[in-house]
Design an enzyme around this catalytic site. Structure first.
Site, PDB file in Angstrom:
ATOM      1  N   PRO A 140       0.791  -1.224   0.000  1.00  0.00           N
ATOM      2  CA  PRO A 140       0.000   0.000   0.000  1.00  0.00           C
ATOM      3  C   PRO A 140       0.826   1.278   0.000  1.00  0.00           C
ATOM      4  O   PRO A 140       1.836   1.376   0.715  1.00  0.00           O
ATOM      5  CB  PRO A 140      -0.804  -0.068   1.300  1.00  0.00           C
ATOM      6  N   ASN A 141       0.363   2.215  -0.783  1.00  0.00           N
ATOM      7  CA  ASN A 141       0.885   3.584  -0.856  1.00  0.00           C
ATOM      8  C   ASN A 141       2.244   3.701  -1.542  1.00  0.00           C
ATOM      9  O   ASN A 141       2.712   4.817  -1.795  1.00  0.00           O
ATOM     10  CB  ASN A 141       0.956   4.230   0.551  1.00  0.00           C
ATOM     11  N   ARG A 178       4.828  11.361  -1.965  1.00  0.00           N
ATOM     12  CA  ARG A 178       4.537  11.216  -0.536  1.00  0.00           C
ATOM     13  C   ARG A 178       5.813  11.373   0.278  1.00  0.00           C
ATOM     14  O   ARG A 178       6.854  10.852  -0.083  1.00  0.00           O
ATOM     15  CB  ARG A 178       3.861   9.871  -0.241  1.00  0.00           C
ATOM     16  N   TYR A 219      10.914   8.917   2.174  1.00  0.00           N
ATOM     17  CA  TYR A 219      10.913   8.006   1.029  1.00  0.00           C
ATOM     18  C   TYR A 219      11.622   8.545  -0.207  1.00  0.00           C
ATOM     19  O   TYR A 219      11.667   7.853  -1.236  1.00  0.00           O
ATOM     20  CB  TYR A 219       9.464   7.616   0.696  1.00  0.00           C
ATOM     21  N   ASN A 270       8.352  -5.208  -0.133  1.00  0.00           N
ATOM     22  CA  ASN A 270       8.159  -4.043   0.725  1.00  0.00           C
ATOM     23  C   ASN A 270       6.653  -3.883   0.837  1.00  0.00           C
ATOM     24  O   ASN A 270       6.010  -3.346  -0.061  1.00  0.00           O
ATOM     25  CB  ASN A 270       8.807  -2.790   0.125  1.00  0.00           C
ATOM     26  N   ALA A 283       2.987  -0.285   5.141  1.00  0.00           N
ATOM     27  CA  ALA A 283       2.456  -0.356   6.508  1.00  0.00           C
ATOM     28  C   ALA A 283       1.904  -1.730   6.860  1.00  0.00           C
ATOM     29  O   ALA A 283       1.794  -2.069   8.049  1.00  0.00           O
ATOM     30  CB  ALA A 283       1.376   0.713   6.694  1.00  0.00           C
ATOM     31  N   GLU A 315      13.129  -8.594   2.960  1.00  0.00           N
ATOM     32  CA  GLU A 315      12.228  -7.452   3.168  1.00  0.00           C
ATOM     33  C   GLU A 315      13.027  -6.157   3.048  1.00  0.00           C
ATOM     34  O   GLU A 315      14.107  -6.033   3.638  1.00  0.00           O
ATOM     35  CB  GLU A 315      11.587  -7.541   4.558  1.00  0.00           C
ATOM     36  N   HIS A 352      12.841  -1.865   3.283  1.00  0.00           N
ATOM     37  CA  HIS A 352      12.144  -0.614   3.613  1.00  0.00           C
ATOM     38  C   HIS A 352      13.038   0.535   3.193  1.00  0.00           C
ATOM     39  O   HIS A 352      14.232   0.548   3.519  1.00  0.00           O
ATOM     40  CB  HIS A 352      11.840  -0.523   5.115  1.00  0.00           C
ATOM     41  N   ARG A 402      11.878   5.049  13.714  1.00  0.00           N
ATOM     42  CA  ARG A 402      10.673   5.862  13.554  1.00  0.00           C
ATOM     43  C   ARG A 402       9.680   5.559  14.693  1.00  0.00           C
ATOM     44  O   ARG A 402      10.096   5.167  15.778  1.00  0.00           O
ATOM     45  CB  ARG A 402      10.084   5.619  12.160  1.00  0.00           C
TER      46      ARG A 402
HETATM   47  C1  DQA Z   1       7.988   1.658   4.255  1.00  0.00           C
HETATM   48  C2  DQA Z   1       7.895   1.886   5.769  1.00  0.00           C
HETATM   49  C3  DQA Z   1       6.480   1.663   6.246  1.00  0.00           C
HETATM   50  O1  DQA Z   1       6.408   1.869   7.638  1.00  0.00           O
HETATM   51  C4  DQA Z   1       5.544   2.616   5.549  1.00  0.00           C
HETATM   52  O2  DQA Z   1       4.217   2.383   5.968  1.00  0.00           O
HETATM   53  C5  DQA Z   1       5.657   2.588   4.087  1.00  0.00           C
HETATM   54  C6  DQA Z   1       6.992   2.515   3.500  1.00  0.00           C
HETATM   55  C7  DQA Z   1       9.397   1.984   3.723  1.00  0.00           C
HETATM   56  O3  DQA Z   1       9.688   1.574   2.609  1.00  0.00           O
HETATM   57  O4  DQA Z   1      10.164   2.672   4.406  1.00  0.00           O
HETATM   58  O5  DQA Z   1       4.670   2.688   3.354  1.00  0.00           O
HETATM   59  O6  DQA Z   1       7.740   0.294   3.996  1.00  0.00           O
END
Ligand code: DQA
Length: 144
Positions: free
Chosen positions: A10-11, A18, A23, A74, A77, A98, A100, A107
């Site tokens: 997501p996102n 964003r 990011y 990735n 959230a 994984e 990020h 954080r």
């Molecule tokens: C993320 C970290 C997550 O906590 C966040 O919700 C994201 C991006 C990262 O790539 O740093 O959407 O996965």
């Protein structure tokens, strides 16, 4: 040739629009292009998926399990909330790393815990797009 799955949650489709502080400014399309290029340079084949929906991410892991030798994920959230994705990774049965972009361990308290990380062989955080290159190298080294 190794087959590598790249799965974004997501996102992450909003990258570049964003929270640049965490990011960066790269778009999702450019990130995927870059990671695919790195894979190509290492003679690996890559399929990339992104979804904002937990069930669709599980579907991808189930559907691509036979094709893939390993995966970079990735889940955004959902990494911090999804037991279902943890179980899907276990069922996937291939090595997963994984990634990020941001340093989640520094954080918010809720973000420091990844529920999906224990189902992965390794994790990379806080290196921005470069983290995908590091993760890809590590994954391919494991698969060699
Ligand atoms: C993320 C970290 C997550 O906590 C966040 O919700 C994201 C991006 C990262 O790539 O740093 O959407 O996965």
């Amino acid at each position: 040739m190794k087959n590598i799955l790249l799965v974004h949650g997501p996102n992450l489709n909003r990258l570049g629009r964003r929270d640049a502080h965490h990011y960066g400014t790269i778009s999702h399309a450019d990130l995927v292009t870059q990671v695919k290029l790195w894979a190509q340079e290492r003679d690996a084949s890559m399929r990339a998926y992104q979804s904002n929906h937990e069930g669709s991410l599980i579907d991808v892991l189930q559907e691509q399990g036979d094709w893939a030798d390993g995966a970079l994920v990735n889940f955004g959230a959902l990494s911090h909330s999804s037991y279902a994705l943890h179980d899907a990774l276990v069922d996937f049965g291939k090595p997963v790393i994984e990634v990020h972009l941001s340093r989640i361990s520094e954080r918010e308290a809720w973000r420091r815990v990844s529920l999906t990380r224990p189902a992965c062989v390794d994790g990379v955080e806080g290196l921005g797009p470069e983290g995908y290159r590091v993760a890809l190298e590590a994954l391919l080294a494991r698969l060699a």
